[in-house]
Motif scaffolding. Structure first.
Motif, PDB file in Angstrom:
ATOM      1  N   PHE A 161     -10.484  14.091   9.281  1.00  0.00           N
ATOM      2  CA  PHE A 161      -9.862  15.096  10.137  1.00  0.00           C
ATOM      3  C   PHE A 161      -8.370  15.161   9.878  1.00  0.00           C
ATOM      4  CE2 PHE A 161      -9.212  11.324  12.761  1.00  0.00           C
ATOM      5  CZ  PHE A 161      -7.925  11.508  13.218  1.00  0.00           C
ATOM      6  N   PHE A 162      -7.757  16.205  10.414  1.00  0.00           N
ATOM      7  CA  PHE A 162      -6.314  16.395  10.422  1.00  0.00           C
ATOM      8  C   PHE A 162      -5.948  16.804  11.833  1.00  0.00           C
ATOM      9  CE2 PHE A 162      -2.515  18.987  10.245  1.00  0.00           C
ATOM     10  CZ  PHE A 162      -1.687  18.236   9.425  1.00  0.00           C
ATOM     11  N   ALA A 163      -4.866  16.236  12.370  1.00  0.00           N
ATOM     12  CA  ALA A 163      -4.447  16.587  13.724  1.00  0.00           C
ATOM     13  C   ALA A 163      -2.930  16.526  13.826  1.00  0.00           C
ATOM     14  CB  ALA A 163      -5.078  15.648  14.738  1.00  0.00           C
ATOM     15  N   ARG A 164      -2.363  17.477  14.512  1.00  0.00           N
ATOM     16  CA  ARG A 164      -0.931  17.474  14.801  1.00  0.00           C
ATOM     17  C   ARG A 164      -0.687  16.509  15.953  1.00  0.00           C
ATOM     18  NH1 ARG A 164       1.171  23.224  15.795  1.00  0.00           N
ATOM     19  NH2 ARG A 164      -0.186  23.366  14.025  1.00  0.00           N
ATOM     20  N   THR A 165       0.358  15.679  15.844  1.00  0.00           N
ATOM     21  CA  THR A 165       0.668  14.728  16.910  1.00  0.00           C
ATOM     22  C   THR A 165       2.013  15.012  17.578  1.00  0.00           C
ATOM     23  OG1 THR A 165       1.615  13.162  15.323  1.00  0.00           O
ATOM     24  CG2 THR A 165      -0.732  12.893  15.888  1.00  0.00           C
ATOM     25  N   MET A 203      -2.602  20.496  20.006  1.00  0.00           N
ATOM     26  CA  MET A 203      -2.413  19.401  20.936  1.00  0.00           C
ATOM     27  C   MET A 203      -2.745  19.892  22.335  1.00  0.00           C
ATOM     28  SD  MET A 203       1.111  17.629  19.650  1.00  0.00           S
ATOM     29  CE  MET A 203       1.932  19.184  19.641  1.00  0.00           C
ATOM     30  N   ARG A 204      -3.236  18.975  23.116  1.00  0.00           N
ATOM     31  CA  ARG A 204      -3.533  19.288  24.511  1.00  0.00           C
ATOM     32  C   ARG A 204      -2.627  18.413  25.377  1.00  0.00           C
ATOM     33  NH1 ARG A 204      -7.327  16.818  27.787  1.00  0.00           N
ATOM     34  NH2 ARG A 204      -8.318  15.869  25.983  1.00  0.00           N
ATOM     35  N   PHE A 205      -1.913  19.048  26.307  1.00  0.00           N
ATOM     36  CA  PHE A 205      -0.995  18.353  27.205  1.00  0.00           C
ATOM     37  C   PHE A 205      -1.665  18.218  28.565  1.00  0.00           C
ATOM     38  CE2 PHE A 205       1.513  20.110  23.879  1.00  0.00           C
ATOM     39  CZ  PHE A 205       2.581  19.260  23.713  1.00  0.00           C
ATOM     40  N   GLU A 206      -1.753  16.994  29.060  1.00  0.00           N
ATOM     41  CA  GLU A 206      -2.399  16.714  30.348  1.00  0.00           C
ATOM     42  C   GLU A 206      -1.365  16.082  31.278  1.00  0.00           C
ATOM     43  OE1 GLU A 206      -5.360  13.231  31.629  1.00  0.00           O
ATOM     44  OE2 GLU A 206      -6.180  14.540  30.071  1.00  0.00           O
ATOM     45  N   GLU A 207      -1.067  16.762  32.375  1.00  0.00           N
ATOM     46  CA  GLU A 207      -0.106  16.216  33.334  1.00  0.00           C
ATOM     47  C   GLU A 207      -0.625  14.916  33.925  1.00  0.00           C
ATOM     48  OE1 GLU A 207       1.957  18.953  36.064  1.00  0.00           O
ATOM     49  OE2 GLU A 207       0.733  20.514  35.101  1.00  0.00           O
ATOM     50  N   THR A 208       0.291  13.985  34.175  1.00  0.00           N
ATOM     51  CA  THR A 208      -0.044  12.759  34.895  1.00  0.00           C
ATOM     52  C   THR A 208       0.411  12.941  36.346  1.00  0.00           C
ATOM     53  OG1 THR A 208       2.062  11.603  34.616  1.00  0.00           O
ATOM     54  CG2 THR A 208       0.468  11.449  32.773  1.00  0.00           C
ATOM     55  N   PRO A 209       0.110  12.004  37.218  1.00  0.00           N
ATOM     56  CA  PRO A 209       0.605  12.107  38.599  1.00  0.00           C
ATOM     57  C   PRO A 209       2.131  11.941  38.721  1.00  0.00           C
ATOM     58  CG  PRO A 209      -1.273  10.605  38.466  1.00  0.00           C
ATOM     59  CD  PRO A 209      -0.865  10.928  37.068  1.00  0.00           C
ATOM     60  N   LEU A 210       2.787  11.537  37.636  1.00  0.00           N
ATOM     61  CA  LEU A 210       4.240  11.359  37.654  1.00  0.00           C
ATOM     62  C   LEU A 210       4.904  12.614  37.107  1.00  0.00           C
ATOM     63  CD1 LEU A 210       4.573   7.686  36.351  1.00  0.00           C
ATOM     64  CD2 LEU A 210       4.162   8.516  38.674  1.00  0.00           C
ATOM     65  N   PRO A 268      -8.215  17.255  16.728  1.00  0.00           N
ATOM     66  CA  PRO A 268      -8.530  17.118  15.300  1.00  0.00           C
ATOM     67  C   PRO A 268      -9.357  18.288  14.756  1.00  0.00           C
ATOM     68  CG  PRO A 268      -9.137  15.134  16.529  1.00  0.00           C
ATOM     69  CD  PRO A 268      -8.792  16.186  17.527  1.00  0.00           C
ATOM     70  N   LEU A 269      -9.031  18.663  13.534  1.00  0.00           N
ATOM     71  CA  LEU A 269      -9.837  19.604  12.771  1.00  0.00           C
ATOM     72  C   LEU A 269     -10.591  18.762  11.746  1.00  0.00           C
ATOM     73  CD1 LEU A 269      -7.131  22.354  12.225  1.00  0.00           C
ATOM     74  CD2 LEU A 269      -9.006  22.364  13.890  1.00  0.00           C
ATOM     75  N   SER A 270     -11.911  18.709  11.883  1.00  0.00           N
ATOM     76  CA  SER A 270     -12.715  17.804  11.066  1.00  0.00           C
ATOM     77  C   SER A 270     -13.451  18.532   9.955  1.00  0.00           C
ATOM     78  CB  SER A 270     -13.745  17.093  11.953  1.00  0.00           C
ATOM     79  OG  SER A 270     -13.095  16.326  12.932  1.00  0.00           O
ATOM     80  N   ASP A 271     -13.642  17.817   8.866  1.00  0.00           N
ATOM     81  CA  ASP A 271     -14.519  18.260   7.793  1.00  0.00           C
ATOM     82  C   ASP A 271     -15.050  17.011   7.089  1.00  0.00           C
ATOM     83  OD1 ASP A 271     -12.551  17.391   5.969  1.00  0.00           O
ATOM     84  OD2 ASP A 271     -11.787  19.403   5.621  1.00  0.00           O
TER      85      ASP A 271
END
Length: 176
Positions: free
Chosen positions: A25-29, A1-8, A18-21
């Motif tokens: 795909f499979f992705a952790r949420t 997962m990628r965490f992106e700060e918001t202005p708040l 996602p890890l695709s094949d």
């Protein structure tokens, strides 16, 4: 997962990686350890879903008060929404500021909403479905709301409002 700060302060966009094949795909949420590494709540006691039949539907602006204030992880699982956060924490550097993001079934982005924030959204498509992961069990007596078009919040809704609950229409404007 990628965490992106918001202005708040304390609010994040959370992007799956996602890890695709050939299957897709499979992705952790959500992951307790990854959320903890960012200083965030990562254990959720409740999961809820909101289905919105008509484009233009507005839900919000909702929040809960202490000692039952809720942290949420919100994701659009069907269609698209314009999701809005407002920081109601008086000691926060982003007090009364808002942030909005488009969440869709295709971008799979989630918003991490700390306790002390008001939250609402507008359906950008018919049949918009929203998944909520909430860190504590809902306590009805702690639920509050602000008027969706309160001038103090300065929220720009992208579509004309087609459906809104009487409860949401009756909420008061913010007073500090």
């Amino acid at each position: 997962m990628r965490f992106e700060e918001t202005p708040l302060a304390g609010a994040y966009r959370v992007w799956p990686e996602p890890l695709s094949d050939e299957r897709g795909f499979f992705a952790r949420t959500a992951c307790t350890d990854e959320f903890a590494a960012h200083g965030l709540v990562g254990q959720f006691a409740q999961s809820s879903v909101s289905f919105n039949a008509r484009r233009g539907t507005v839900r919000g602006m909702h929040y809960s008060v202490e000692p039952h204030a809720e942290t949420k992880l919100v994701r659009c699982t069907g269609g698209a929404i314009h999701d809005v956060l407002v920081d109601l924490r008086p000691d926060s550097p982003s007090y009364l500021k808002s942030f909005a993001a488009t969440l869709t079934q295709d971008n799979r982005c989630a918003l991490y909403i700390p306790a002390g924030f008001a939250h609402g959204f507008q359906a950008l498509t018919d049949a918009a479905e929203v998944l909520y992961m909430i860190d504590r069990t809902y306590v009805p007596g702690s639920a509050r709301g602000l008027r969706w078009n309160d001038p103090a919040l300065d929220v720009a809704w992208p579509e004309p409002v087609t459906v809104i609950a009487d409860r949401d229409l009756a909420y008061p404007d913010w007073t500090a």
